[in-house]
Design an enzyme around this catalytic site. Structure first.
Site: not given
Length: 293
Positions: A144, A265, A242, A239, A168, A274
């Site tokens: 990210r 994730h 990514r 992004h 995150k 995806y």
């Protein structure tokens, strides 16, 4: 009202331990809410469901669904905090439903477009070499943009082709980096960074012309400029690199769980979008190669 927002952000930081980026996003959302209330001559945070509903309708008319969903999340947490602190007697957010996010296929760049982008920065100049290193790193790792600007020197293990990434929720993960991307980062560290930092000693890997840590906005702006200069007409953001990273992995047979780990994730359902892109690739290959396709 300003004081309550400040108290809430402090609570998110100290008691909840939320990531700084989340704190900033929530603060921006609540400041937007407060400005709207001021326009409506409201001097306190309302407990009236109708007022909240009117604000969210206004947001729906001007913002993307994902932004409105985040706004609702910020308001929901904020009102729980206000109730807990005794600043309000009832929580109107209990009557608000979070809208379902519309799942859309993210844009990706083709191999040819990636090559054109990588060739554009002038690597004979410090900032151009820095930008090339950033783009190579992002495409090779799927980081990210917030993870790129937060990357510290002590998190680089380029001799082992590994990065230690803080994602995150301040969760750390090890991410492999290709030898090619590692070479570009090394070139930047040896040739450009010393000229940019001058006499300063920042911990950040990527810095601006003044030697300060680079921001997400600068990477976004620079990428947009490079994309426009090579004639790519897609809506490309950091992004997108990514997305392109994840899509290439799946197209070449990578396991979905592995891609989930690489992207950081927490929920595999986030990664599954995806698979739609890779399925499109499979269908295209089938029609191109099968005799009756």
């Amino acid at each position: 009202m300003h004081g309550l927002i400040a108290d809430f952000i402090h609570y998110l930081d100290v008691e909840r331990g939320l990531a700084r980026t989340t704190q900033v996003s929530y603060q921006q959302d609540l400041t937007t809410f407060m400005a709207w209330l001021s326009d409506q001559k409201q001097t306190t945070f309302p407990e009236d469901f109708g007022v909240i509903q009117a604000f969210l309708k206004h947001q729906n008319d001007t913002k993307a669904p994902a932004s409105v969903s985040r706004m609702i999340s910020a308001l929901r947490k904020f009102y729980r905090f206000l109730l807990r602190e005794g600043a309000i007697k009832s929580d109107p957010m209990t009557k608000i439903d979070t809208p379902k996010k519309a799942q859309h296929l993210p844009a990706t760049l083709s191999g040819t477009e990636i090559d054109a982008l990588m060739a554009k920065p002038d690597t004979t100049k410090p900032l151009g070499l820095r930008d090339r290193a950033i783009f190579e790193l992002m495409y090779a790792t799927g980081l990210r943009v917030s993870e790129v600007v937060g990357l510290r020197l002590d998190q680089l293990h380029l001799a082992m082709n590994l990065l230690q990434v803080t994602g995150k929720g301040d969760k750390e993960r090890l991410v492999p980096i290709s030898p090619q991307a590692a070479d570009w980062v090394n070139r930047y560290l040896q040739e450009s960074r010393p000229r940019l930092i001058k006499h300063q000693q920042p911990k950040a890997v990527f810095v601006n012309f003044h030697g300060h840590a680079l921001t997400r906005q600068v990477i976004w702006k620079n990428l947009k400029a490079y994309i426009a200069s090579v004639g790519i007409e897609k809506d490309v953001t950091p992004h997108t690199l990514r997305h392109s990273f994840a899509t290439r992995l799946l197209e070449n047979g990578a396991d979905l769980r592995v891609v989930q780990e690489l992207l950081g994730h927490s929920d595999i359902s986030t990664t599954q979008i995806y698979t739609h892109l890779s399925n499109q690739h499979l269908v295209a290959v089938y029609h191109k190669t099968h005799p009756r396709g």
